[in-house]
Design an enzyme around this catalytic site. Structure first.
Site, short mmCIF file in Angstrom:
data_model
loop_
_atom_site.label_atom_id
_atom_site.label_comp_id
_atom_site.label_asym_id
_atom_site.label_seq_id
_atom_site.Cartn_x
_atom_site.Cartn_y
_atom_site.Cartn_z
CG HIS A 176 62.60 1.48 23.17
ND1 HIS A 176 61.68 2.30 22.56
CD2 HIS A 176 62.63 1.86 24.46
CE1 HIS A 176 61.20 3.16 23.45
NE2 HIS A 176 61.75 2.91 24.61
CD GLU B 185 72.60 26.57 30.74
OE1 GLU B 185 73.12 27.48 31.42
OE2 GLU B 185 71.37 26.26 30.83
CD GLU C 16 80.87 29.84 32.09
OE1 GLU C 16 81.39 28.99 32.84
OE2 GLU C 16 79.91 30.57 32.43
CG HIS D 56 77.42 29.41 34.32
ND1 HIS D 56 78.63 29.92 34.69
CD2 HIS D 56 76.55 29.73 35.32
CE1 HIS D 56 78.51 30.53 35.86
NE2 HIS D 56 77.26 30.42 36.26
N GLY E 229 77.90 32.28 31.64
CA GLY E 229 77.74 32.79 33.00
C GLY E 229 78.98 33.58 33.36
CB SER E 230 80.02 35.28 36.48
OG SER E 230 79.83 34.15 37.32
N GLY F 155 67.04 8.82 22.42
CA GLY F 155 65.62 8.95 22.71
C GLY F 155 65.29 10.12 23.62
#
Length: 525
Positions: free
Chosen positions: A281, A47, A28, A70, A25-26, A401
């Protein structure tokens, strides 16, 4: 003048972090300015996909990888994937851009408010340096923290006006630093453990993902053979740490308290290596261990050691400890366990293929050193019974998971292991969580193979609905998705397999290709 930007890139270069996974993004862009020619940037379209690719890449390499997100929005999009990286002990250096320092306090657009708190508790360490001159030290600390056992992701937020600032004297000392953990148990501890194993009348070993991660599968085999021990994989295992065709191998433990206790009944000593004790689980109450059974765990993670509800634990380097145990333990006189019989080949029937048939064909056609990345969660037990996984680093699964792991992870693993073929086995419900990774595979010509098992439903949820006796809930079916069309839209060659012969031919064609291929297979629900 040496800038923060220049100093940080030199640290990254010397520490071997020259492959970036990102979606900028800006905030970065100043970090990526003047991107060096000896670095490479792998772009992902979401992402979560970015972090999943980096997760696979770092697990396969065993070394930290750099992720560039970002600010808060990009970090938030990656948080689901971060849960898998945290639970698999994946060494990731996750960086995020931040607004300029003078704008953070007024919470300007794209400011990451309380940036260091955002990714917790899914990181080992999180930081936003208090001034620009601290950024190189923070980056160095992040790399070493991610790489030392128990490995894991770290997070670093950097205001984008920091990169142009001048560094303070002494920054050159950070470039070539090495940090190592000497984790071998004391001679007394090793001696005591070896004697307990020798004196056990019926010991069993449970191996977990950290055995495979540290390259110690061979030592696990040697110890099992020396003590004539049966071996189970830990429940919900995200890696395969023991050859599935070995006579000692007994399979994948279930993820319920009572079920595990039932399978361990009759063993007087359980040695757990490189796994939590245990990652349960479904709710299945019972005794954690059968009466008269003792448990000892060897782990690299102090958190896993202390949260275990039973047994003793040794926190140590797993590879070194297994190697020393092999040297200090005397060979048992009892006979080796008998090999379990392999399941009969699944019969050929008209209509959608049974998952058993798909795995039989995979086992027949794929190279012996193929790497499988699994996210067909409802067929995991079938996979473990029918695929012969014998090589180090042959299997990956979402450690927490979280769906969306396998498709991008397959791309990252293939990027890290170009000399082996990576085959993602992915359910149609799971595939949609990371489908954007197909674009990256096409753009960078990463020749992973994606086998989509299409049954039109969330199979694992359907199973759980039966367990919980709530079969009438909505939202369990996902009909009407054309994965071949999706793949071609992203630039990936796609084939549809409707029979055993067509699946076999499609796999052979995909293995002969030097580009990514998706194979859609309609399967029984």
């Amino acid at each position: 003048m040496t800038t923060v930007h220049q100093a940080c890139y030199e640290i990254l270069r010397e520490q071997g972090l020259t492959t970036f996974f990102g979606n900028p993004g800006s905030n970065e862009l100043p970090f990526l300015k003047d991107f060096p020619k000896d670095f490479r940037y792998i772009l992902g379209l979401h992402e979560g996909t970015v972090l999943g690719m980096a997760d696979g890449f770092a697990q396969a390499n065993g070394k930290p990888a750099l992720v560039n997100l970002h600010s808060a929005a990009g970090t938030g999009n990656a948080m689901g994937a971060l849960t898998n990286a945290w639970n698999s002990h994946t060494p990731l250096v996750v960086t995020a851009g931040q607004q300029v320092r003078s704008m953070v306090g007024v919470e300007a657009l794209l400011a990451n408010v309380d940036a260091a708190s955002l990714p917790r508790p899914l990181v080992k360490w999180s930081c936003e340096p208090t001034c620009a001159q601290e950024v190189p030290l923070a980056l160095s600390r992040a790399i070493h923290t991610a790489a030392t056992p128990a490995k894991g992701p770290v997070y670093l937020s950097v205001p984008y006006d920091d990169w142009k600032e001048e560094v303070k004297p002494g920054v050159e000392h950070l470039v070539s630093r090495r940090v190592e953990l000497a984790g071998l148990p004391s001679p007394d501890t090793l001696y005591s453990l070896a004697r307990r194993l020798e004196q056990a009348s019926n010991p069993v070993m449970v191996v977990g993902p950290d055995v495979d991660a540290c390259g110690a599968n061979g030592s696990a085999v040697e110890l099992a053979e020396k003590l004539s021990m049966p071996v189970w994989m830990a429940p919900s295992a995200p890696r395969c740490s023991f050859p599935t065709s070995h006579p000692c191998f007994r399979g994948l433990l279930p993820a319920g308290i009572a079920s595990i206790s039932r399978l361990l009944d009759g063993y007087d000593l359980v040695l757990v290596v490189g796994a939590p004790v245990f990652r349960y689980h479904q709710y299945e109450p019972g005794d954690y261990l059968p009466k008269g059974t003792r448990l000892i765990a060897i782990t690299c993670d102090i958190n896993e050691a202390t949260r275990a509800p039973m047994g003793d634990a040794i926190i140590a380097d797993i590879a070194l400890t297994l190697r020393m145990l092999c040297e200090t333990t005397n060979k048992a006189s009892r006979p080796m366990p008998l090999s379990l019989s392999r399941p009969e080949p699944a019969p050929e029937r008209p209509g959608p293929l049974a998952p058993e048939r798909v795995f039989d064909i995979l086992d027949e056609v794929a190279p012996h050193d193929a790497i499988y990345v699994n996210e067909s969660t409802s067929t995991t037990n079938i996979l473990w019974k029918r695929l012969r996984m014998t090589e180090q680093g042959s299997y990956y699964f979402a450690a927490a998971g979280g769906l969306g792991f396998a498709l991008p992870a397959a791309v990252g693993i293939q990027l890290a292991k170009p000399d082996r073929r990576v085959i993602g086995v992915i359910g149609d419900g799971s595939a949609n969580y990371g489908i954007q990774a197909l674009w990256t595979a096409a753009q960078y010509n990463i020749p992973a193979i994606f086998v989509i098992l299409k049954n039109g439903t969330y199979g694992a949820l359907r199973w759980f609905a039966g367990v919980l006796q709530v079969e009438d809930v909505p939202g369990l079916d996902v009909p009407g998705i054309d994965f071949c069309a999706l793949a071609r839209g992203y630039g990936v060659q796609a084939m549809r397999a409707a029979s055993s012969d067509s699946l076999r031919q499609s796999l052979q064609q995909a293995l002969a290709s030097k580009s990514p291929v998706l194979i859609e297979v309609e399967t029984l629900a």
